[in-house]
Scaffold this motif. Structure first.
Motif, PDB file in Angstrom:
ATOM      1  N   ILE A   1      45.307  43.939  28.192  1.00  0.00           N
ATOM      2  CA  ILE A   1      46.246  44.299  29.294  1.00  0.00           C
ATOM      3  C   ILE A   1      47.541  45.359  28.759  1.00  0.00           C
ATOM      4  O   ILE A   1      48.292  46.139  29.250  1.00  0.00           O
ATOM      5  CB  ILE A   1      47.183  43.375  29.765  1.00  0.00           C
TER       6      ILE A   1
ATOM      7  N   ASP B   1      54.073  40.016  31.732  1.00  0.00           N
ATOM      8  CA  ASP B   1      53.553  38.677  31.316  1.00  0.00           C
ATOM      9  C   ASP B   1      53.867  37.329  30.922  1.00  0.00           C
ATOM     10  O   ASP B   1      54.010  36.069  31.254  1.00  0.00           O
ATOM     11  CB  ASP B   1      51.971  38.708  31.672  1.00  0.00           C
TER      12      ASP B   1
ATOM     13  N   ARG C   1      44.853  30.488  31.553  1.00  0.00           N
ATOM     14  CA  ARG C   1      43.887  31.278  32.900  1.00  0.00           C
ATOM     15  C   ARG C   1      44.232  32.864  32.708  1.00  0.00           C
ATOM     16  O   ARG C   1      43.156  33.759  33.001  1.00  0.00           O
ATOM     17  CB  ARG C   1      44.647  30.939  34.229  1.00  0.00           C
ATOM     18  N   ARG C   2      45.669  33.161  32.197  1.00  0.00           N
ATOM     19  CA  ARG C   2      45.787  34.789  32.083  1.00  0.00           C
ATOM     20  C   ARG C   2      44.667  35.625  30.659  1.00  0.00           C
ATOM     21  O   ARG C   2      44.229  37.326  31.546  1.00  0.00           O
ATOM     22  CB  ARG C   2      47.139  35.360  31.773  1.00  0.00           C
TER      23      ARG C   2
ATOM     24  N   HIS D   1      41.539  36.325  31.995  1.00  0.00           N
ATOM     25  CA  HIS D   1      41.919  37.914  33.225  1.00  0.00           C
ATOM     26  C   HIS D   1      41.933  37.132  34.838  1.00  0.00           C
ATOM     27  O   HIS D   1      41.988  38.473  35.622  1.00  0.00           O
ATOM     28  CB  HIS D   1      40.708  39.067  33.478  1.00  0.00           C
ATOM     29  N   GLU D   2      42.668  36.375  35.160  1.00  0.00           N
ATOM     30  CA  GLU D   2      42.581  35.825  35.936  1.00  0.00           C
ATOM     31  C   GLU D   2      44.587  36.361  36.514  1.00  0.00           C
ATOM     32  O   GLU D   2      45.432  36.465  35.730  1.00  0.00           O
ATOM     33  CB  GLU D   2      43.203  34.418  36.197  1.00  0.00           C
ATOM     34  N   PRO D   3      44.269  37.261  37.549  1.00  0.00           N
ATOM     35  CA  PRO D   3      45.667  37.879  38.140  1.00  0.00           C
ATOM     36  C   PRO D   3      47.165  36.873  37.612  1.00  0.00           C
ATOM     37  O   PRO D   3      46.555  36.004  37.977  1.00  0.00           O
ATOM     38  CB  PRO D   3      45.791  38.407  39.001  1.00  0.00           C
TER      39      PRO D   3
ATOM     40  N   GLN E   1      47.822  35.939  40.723  1.00  0.00           N
ATOM     41  CA  GLN E   1      47.438  34.168  41.374  1.00  0.00           C
ATOM     42  C   GLN E   1      47.763  32.388  40.978  1.00  0.00           C
ATOM     43  O   GLN E   1      47.504  32.256  41.486  1.00  0.00           O
ATOM     44  CB  GLN E   1      45.456  34.553  41.757  1.00  0.00           C
TER      45      GLN E   1
ATOM     46  N   ARG F   1      43.465  34.270  46.107  1.00  0.00           N
ATOM     47  CA  ARG F   1      41.766  34.110  45.862  1.00  0.00           C
ATOM     48  C   ARG F   1      41.525  34.999  47.071  1.00  0.00           C
ATOM     49  O   ARG F   1      40.535  35.745  46.906  1.00  0.00           O
ATOM     50  CB  ARG F   1      41.140  33.855  45.095  1.00  0.00           C
TER      51      ARG F   1
ATOM     52  N   GLU G   1      40.156  41.661  36.588  1.00  0.00           N
ATOM     53  CA  GLU G   1      41.001  40.734  37.152  1.00  0.00           C
ATOM     54  C   GLU G   1      40.695  41.130  39.092  1.00  0.00           C
ATOM     55  O   GLU G   1      41.295  40.059  39.303  1.00  0.00           O
ATOM     56  CB  GLU G   1      42.742  41.655  36.587  1.00  0.00           C
TER      57      GLU G   1
ATOM     58  N   TYR H   1      38.210  38.219  41.170  1.00  0.00           N
ATOM     59  CA  TYR H   1      38.919  37.599  41.324  1.00  0.00           C
ATOM     60  C   TYR H   1      40.130  37.969  42.860  1.00  0.00           C
ATOM     61  O   TYR H   1      40.412  37.038  43.240  1.00  0.00           O
ATOM     62  CB  TYR H   1      40.967  37.423  40.412  1.00  0.00           C
ATOM     63  N   GLU H   2      39.896  39.282  43.311  1.00  0.00           N
ATOM     64  CA  GLU H   2      40.248  39.653  44.094  1.00  0.00           C
ATOM     65  C   GLU H   2      38.994  39.486  46.246  1.00  0.00           C
ATOM     66  O   GLU H   2      37.962  40.192  45.026  1.00  0.00           O
ATOM     67  CB  GLU H   2      41.057  40.543  44.362  1.00  0.00           C
TER      68      GLU H   2
END
Length: 287
Positions: free
Chosen positions: A20, A28, A66-67, A70-72, A75, A91, A200, A204-205
């Protein structure tokens, strides 16, 4: 051996940076460790050499994994800041973006007593506007019951639940009344652009909150069809738009009879909000 906070931050940043970028990785990593330890930003700096307790370190490692998948971050944390307030997210809703604060500033530039937010998602726009205008009342709609549940949580958290009616609706379907202010951040990403979005976002969205498919303009057409029938005299319309949609929305609002049509840019200088005021003749046709 248990790592210090500073050592954990360095390792976490190194893990995230290739995915990222360095700046976002540093941010983050700090936010993850603060959430895991319940430390303030100042304490994180002051106690950088302090060994982490096993529990907080394990929590931080789990969130980091989790990050890295690629989990935002929003979330993972369960909340995200918007216009100086923290909003619950999951989500089922889009994470509020700083770009949308442009719409908030413009909406607050004129007084209003009644407002409606079409496609509210987390409720960030509607809740913020009512929190900033404590005598106003509003309606917020969404097709998703799960999204409306999140919006209700946010309305309660920020003290506006008694002034905000939440409605399950497909844009204007079933909505009565007239409003001084009509706002929306509808799905506007084109089908082609959606395919290029980051993991991401895609994974996830909610897709329905991001793209209507095709040229990305169908939600605007549906909204514009009902504005005049739900507008008080002189009501304002504010729509968040994609960076390349300014001319298309200017044309759509002008052709629909709106006055004072303009396209406003965001903090990055990109087209972000289409604005117009309901014209007298336009409103008269619906009375």
């Amino acid at each position: 051996m248990t790592r210090s906070a500073a050592d954990w931050l360095r390792a976490a940043t190194a893990r995230l940076a290739p995915l990222i970028g360095l700046s976002e990785a540093q941010r983050d990593a700090r936010l993850i460790l603060r959430a895991a330890t319940d430390w303030s930003a100042a304490r994180l700096v002051a106690e950088g050499a302090t060994p982490l307790d096993a529990g907080p370190e394990l929590r931080a490692d789990a969130m980091l994994a989790r990050r890295a998948g690629h989990e935002p971050l929003a979330q993972i944390l369960g909340h995200w800041p918007f216009y100086g307030r923290a909003f619950a997210v999951d989500r089922n809703v889009l994470t509020p973006r700083a770009d949308t604060e442009t719409l908030i500033e413009l909406a607050l530039s004129d007084p209003f007593k009644t407002m409606i937010d079409l496609g509210t998602g987390s409720g960030a726009i509607a809740v913020t506007l009512l929190a900033e205008r404590p005598t106003a009342r509003g309606v917020a709609t969404d097709l998703s019951p799960a999204a409306l549940s999140i919006a209700a949580r946010n309305a309660t958290a920020h003290g506006v639940a008694s002034r905000l009616d939440l409605a399950a609706a497909d844009w204007w379907a079933g909505i009565g009344g007239r409003f001084d202010l009509i706002v929306s951040n509808p799905p506007y990403v084109t089908a082609a652009d959606y395919a290029a979005l980051a993991p991401e976002v895609q994974q996830y969205e909610p897709m329905a909150a991001l793209t209507p498919g095709g040229d990305g303009l169908s939600a605007y057409r549906a909204i514009l069809d009902g504005v005049a029938a739900h507008a008080n005299p002189g009501a304002r319309l504010l729509l968040e738009i994609g960076a390349l949609q300014g001319q298309a929305l200017r044309d759509m609002l002008t052709q629909a009879g709106f006055q004072d049509v303009s396209i406003q840019t965001d903090i990055n200088g990109k087209d972000r909000v289409a604005m117009g005021r309901v014209g007298t003749a336009q409103a008269d046709r619906c009375r």
